[in-house]
Scaffold this active site. Structure first.
Site, PDB file in Angstrom:
ATOM      1  N   THR A 219       0.882  -0.802   0.009  1.00 47.40           N
ATOM      2  CA  THR A 219      -0.361   0.059   0.424  1.00 47.40           C
ATOM      3  C   THR A 219       0.742   1.155   0.142  1.00 47.40           C
ATOM      4  OG1 THR A 219      -2.218  -1.064   0.895  1.00 47.40           O
ATOM      5  CG2 THR A 219      -1.199   1.417   1.515  1.00 47.40           C
ATOM      6  N   ARG A 247     -14.108  -7.646  -1.117  1.00 47.02           N
ATOM      7  CA  ARG A 247     -13.101  -7.872   0.153  1.00 47.02           C
ATOM      8  C   ARG A 247     -12.210  -5.892   0.865  1.00 47.02           C
ATOM      9  NH1 ARG A 247      -7.257  -6.806   1.610  1.00 47.02           N
ATOM     10  NH2 ARG A 247      -7.280  -7.069   3.637  1.00 47.02           N
ATOM     11  N   GLY A 273      -3.796  -6.583   6.066  1.00 44.99           N
ATOM     12  CA  GLY A 273      -5.348  -5.827   6.769  1.00 44.99           C
ATOM     13  C   GLY A 273      -6.127  -6.562   7.640  1.00 44.99           C
TER      14      GLY A 273
HETATM   15  N1  ASP Z   1      -3.315  -3.130   3.942  1.00 44.86           N
HETATM   16  C1  ASP Z   1      -3.390  -3.557   3.256  1.00 44.86           C
HETATM   17  C2  ASP Z   1      -4.740  -4.317   2.738  1.00 44.86           C
HETATM   18  O1  ASP Z   1      -4.901  -5.053   2.972  1.00 44.86           O
HETATM   19  C3  ASP Z   1      -2.872  -3.715   2.055  1.00 44.86           C
HETATM   20  C4  ASP Z   1      -1.365  -3.659   2.089  1.00 44.86           C
HETATM   21  O2  ASP Z   1      -1.032  -2.742   3.024  1.00 44.86           O
HETATM   22  O3  ASP Z   1      -0.662  -3.816   1.097  1.00 44.86           O
HETATM   23  O4  ASP Z   1      -5.839  -4.224   1.906  1.00 44.86           O
END
Ligand code: ASP
Length: 354
Positions: A219, A247, A273
């Site tokens: 992210t 999701r 997440g």
């Molecule tokens: N936290 C994000 C999610 O679970 C993914 C990530 O941080 O790469 O959607």
């Protein structure tokens, strides 16, 4: 001859005077800035990021993009802009790059589309805005900001968020603009791995758990302190590769992936997440700062290493406080990150040993 010598000494004197005046002007500017610190930190995801997977060119390209994002945000602060504007500007640079899992480089769902989540929060008044599962928004963080500024709600999802975008004059784009070859290859690899796991009689849930961490993270986010003493945090993501459609991760969840309060700190998270939601990571870090009088460094280390790690949650956070202190703990082999403050130059890091 004498006249020439006289003229040149006058010129030298004049030059020295100007240089001195300039220097003391610059110093007074710096002093002014030191009394009102400004600072920004960004991340571009945490995960299995090992040096061996990078060519020198690729590594440089990532570092340059991270530097560009943090400097874009910093220049907003330097011109007297708000932390909210700095966070948005920095995140836009990362969303517009195919390197990161947000906007342009968003990962694929199992159904081969892209569904994005984003949120933003302002420490001054705990205002917040979030969007979840949007498919046609080029810069989801901007829509999250509009939800905060222009709607009576905190979070809008899917079609409702996109309809709201239209009312705000935001152009809806084709979901295909987020297609990239490298993310598609990752999806195919992830599907293959899951198929194998399913053949071994694991159900969807177990098979998904068997996926390596690299499919689960990546992210982008930013936290900033402006010259008015207000902090802000923002996060934007394509979520996890091969996720079920619908999701929603932690990134749009205030308290989990994003949090900001001038009484404690501002946090943007990246990682698996589901864990960040269940452990309320961003808010927990700030609560430790506020109620246990911990530094952001202590609070971040505790949550990321002592709580998340034993629970099986991988990832990291960037944290800022109203003094401009920054901490960037993570429990993976790397986290794309950068920071710049009024008293320190640009720092860019990728691996865990720098
Ligand atoms: N936290 C994000 C999610 O679970 C993914 C990530 O941080 O790469 O959607």
């Amino acid at each position: 001859m004498k006249q020439i010598q006289f003229k040149s000494s006058v010129l030298i004197a004049l030059f020295s005077f100007l240089t001195l005046t300039n220097a003391s002007f610059a110093q007074s500017m710096r002093l002014d800035k030191t009394s009102k610190p400004i600072a920004i930190a960004i991340h571009g995801g945490a995960g299995t990021i090992e040096k061996s997977r990078f060519t020198p060119e690729k590594e440089k390209a990532y570092r340059d993009k991270l530097a560009q994002a943090v400097e874009t945000g910093y220049s907003v602060l330097d011109k007297g802009g708000s932390s909210l504007d700095a966070v948005t500007a920095a995140i836009n640079v990362l969303e517009n790059s195919p390197f990161f899992n947000a906007g342009k480089g968003a990962v694929y769902t199992y159904d081969e589309t892209h569904e994005m989540d984003a949120s933003i929060m302002y420490g001054k008044n705990r205002q917040a805005g979030a969007v979840a599962g949007v498919k046609q928004i080029e810069n989801p963080i901007n829509l999250a900001r509009l939800v905060m500024d222009e709607s009576v709600h905190v979070m809008l999802s899917g079609e409702g968020a996109e309809q709201f975008a239209k009312t705000q004059g935001v152009e809806l784009v084709d979901n295909k603009i987020f297609d990239t070859e490298h993310r598609y290859k990752s999806l195919l690899k992830a599907k293959e791995k899951m198929k194998k796991a399913e053949q071994e009689n694991k159900n969807y849930q177990a098979a998904h758990n068997a996926l390596e961490v690299e499919y689960k993270v990546g992210t982008v986010g930013a936290v900033a302190l402006d010259s008015f003493g207000n902090i802000a945090a923002g996060t934007s993501t394509g979520g996890m590769t091969n996720k079920r459609f619908g999701r929603i991760g932690d990134s749009p969840v205030i308290g989990a992936g994003t949090f900001a309060d001038n009484n404690s700190c501002a946090v943007s998270a990246t990682g698996h997440g589901e864990y960040f939601i269940r452990y309320n990571v961003a808010a927990d870090i700030c609560a430790r700062v506020q109620y246990q009088d911990k530094s952001i460094e202590q609070a971040g280390e505790e949550v990321i290493h002592n709580i998340l790690m034993p629970a099986g949650g991988t990832g990291g956070v960037i944290i800022i406080d109203t003094q401009g202190n920054i901490s960037m703990p993570f429990n993976t082999t790397g986290m794309y990150r950068a920071k710049k403050t009024s008293s320190t130059p640009t720092y860019v890091g990728i691996f865990d040993d720098e």
